[in-house]
Scaffold this motif. Structure first.
Motif, PDB file in Angstrom:
ATOM      1  N   PRO A   1       5.182  12.693   2.474  1.00  0.00           N
ATOM      2  CA  PRO A   1       4.350  11.949   1.188  1.00  0.00           C
ATOM      3  C   PRO A   1       4.839  12.687  -0.384  1.00  0.00           C
ATOM      4  N   GLN A   2       4.816  11.865  -1.174  1.00  0.00           N
ATOM      5  CA  GLN A   2       5.142  12.383  -2.539  1.00  0.00           C
ATOM      6  C   GLN A   2       4.079  12.411  -3.524  1.00  0.00           C
TER       7      GLN A   2
ATOM      8  N   GLU B   1       3.708  11.583  -6.611  1.00  0.00           N
ATOM      9  CA  GLU B   1       3.395  10.657  -7.634  1.00  0.00           C
ATOM     10  C   GLU B   1       3.317   9.338  -6.902  1.00  0.00           C
ATOM     11  N   LEU B   2       2.661   8.198  -7.650  1.00  0.00           N
ATOM     12  CA  LEU B   2       2.483   6.816  -7.099  1.00  0.00           C
ATOM     13  C   LEU B   2       3.658   5.982  -7.257  1.00  0.00           C
TER      14      LEU B   2
ATOM     15  N   TRP C   1       6.192   7.531   0.342  1.00  0.00           N
ATOM     16  CA  TRP C   1       6.748   8.470   1.141  1.00  0.00           C
ATOM     17  C   TRP C   1       8.301   8.427   1.369  1.00  0.00           C
TER      18      TRP C   1
ATOM     19  N   ARG D   1       1.132   4.406  -2.495  1.00  0.00           N
ATOM     20  CA  ARG D   1       1.582   5.682  -2.150  1.00  0.00           C
ATOM     21  C   ARG D   1       3.030   5.598  -1.865  1.00  0.00           C
TER      22      ARG D   1
ATOM     23  N   ARG E   1       0.922  -1.078   0.171  1.00  0.00           N
ATOM     24  CA  ARG E   1       0.127  -0.044  -0.037  1.00  0.00           C
ATOM     25  C   ARG E   1       0.935   1.081  -0.056  1.00  0.00           C
ATOM     26  N   TRP E   2       1.823   1.205   0.761  1.00  0.00           N
ATOM     27  CA  TRP E   2       2.899   2.438   0.953  1.00  0.00           C
ATOM     28  C   TRP E   2       4.341   1.875   0.744  1.00  0.00           C
TER      29      TRP E   2
END
Length: 186
Positions: A144-145, A147-148, A155, A153, A121-122
Motif C-alpha cells: 500500500p502507498q 497517497e491516494l 498499491w 487507494r 476503489r483500488w
C-alpha cells in the motif's frame, strides 16, 4: 476456457509496435490493475499480459481474485468480478526498459485522469520501478502507498513478467493475496 491465440509471427510482432491495446475498464471497479505498458505479444493478440511466461494470470488466481486461472483471451470476465486492466504507457514495446522517464511521467498523468473518471476503489500498479519513475516516488516499496490516486487507494505489486526473476509464482500470488485481503477489508 478461453481460446489460445496462435503464436504471433515475427511480422505480426513487428507490426504490434504501432498498435494500441484497449483498456479493460468500467466505472466503480474494485481494483484497476495497471501494467507498465503492453508487450508486443499483447498488442498483437489484443489481450493484456498475453505473452506465455507472464505470470499475471496465475498470480491473479493464486491471490484469490478469480475462482480459476483465466487465459488472457478470457480477460473480459474480469469486469464481472469488479476488476479491470489498463497500462501506464500505451506504447507497445518488446521490453519495459525501452520506455523513457517522460513517457512514464505522462502516463501517470493520463492514469490519474482515468482514475478520476472511472473511480475504482483500488489502483494496483504492477511494477515498482515504473511506479517510482512515473509518480516521482523514488523510495516507494511494494504494497500500500500512503497517497491516494484521485479517490482510489494505491498499491504497488511486483511486475509479473517472466523477466522478473526476483519473484516466484508463489511469492507473486502472495503479493496479490495481500492486495485482495486489503480490498476485501475495504
Amino acid at each position: 476456457m478461453g481460446r489460445r491465440h496462435p503464436r504471433p509471427s515475427r511480422e505480426e510482432l513487428a507490426a504490434a509496435a504501432d498498435k494500441l491495446l484497449p483498456d479493460l475498464i468500467a466505472p466503480g471497479l474494485d481494483v484497476l490493475f495497471v501494467g507498465i505498458n503492453p508487450g508486443l505479444w499483447s498488442a498483437a493478440t489484443g489481450w493484456h499480459f498475453a505473452r506465455p511466461g507472464n505470470r499475471f494470470w496465475p498470480a491473479l488466481h493464486r491471490g484469490g481474485f478469480t475462482p480459476r486461472q483465466l487465459q488472457p483471451s478470457e480477460q473480459d470476465e474480469l469486469l464481472g468480478w469488479g476488476l479491470g486492466i489498463t497500462n501506464l504507457v500505451a506504447r507497445a514495446t518488446a521490453r519495459a526498459d525501452e520506455l523513457t522517464a517522460e513517457e512514464l511521467l505522462t502516463g501517470a498523468d493520463i492514469l490519474t485522469g482515468k482514475v478520476e473518471r472511472y473511480r475504482p476503489r483500488w489502483v494496483a500498479v504492477v511494477g515498482v520501478t515504473a511506479y517510482r519513475i512515473g509518480f516521482a516516488r523514488p523510495k516507494a516499496t511494494f504494497g500500500p502507498q500512503p497517497e491516494l490516486l484521485g479517490a482510489a487507494r494505491l498499491w504497488v505489486l511486483p511486475n509479473p513478467s517472466g523477466l522478473n526473476a526476483h519473484f516466484t509464482p508463489e511469492t507473486l500470488g502472495a503479493a496479490f493475496a495481500e492486495l485482495r485481503a486489503a480490498a476485501a477489508a475495504g
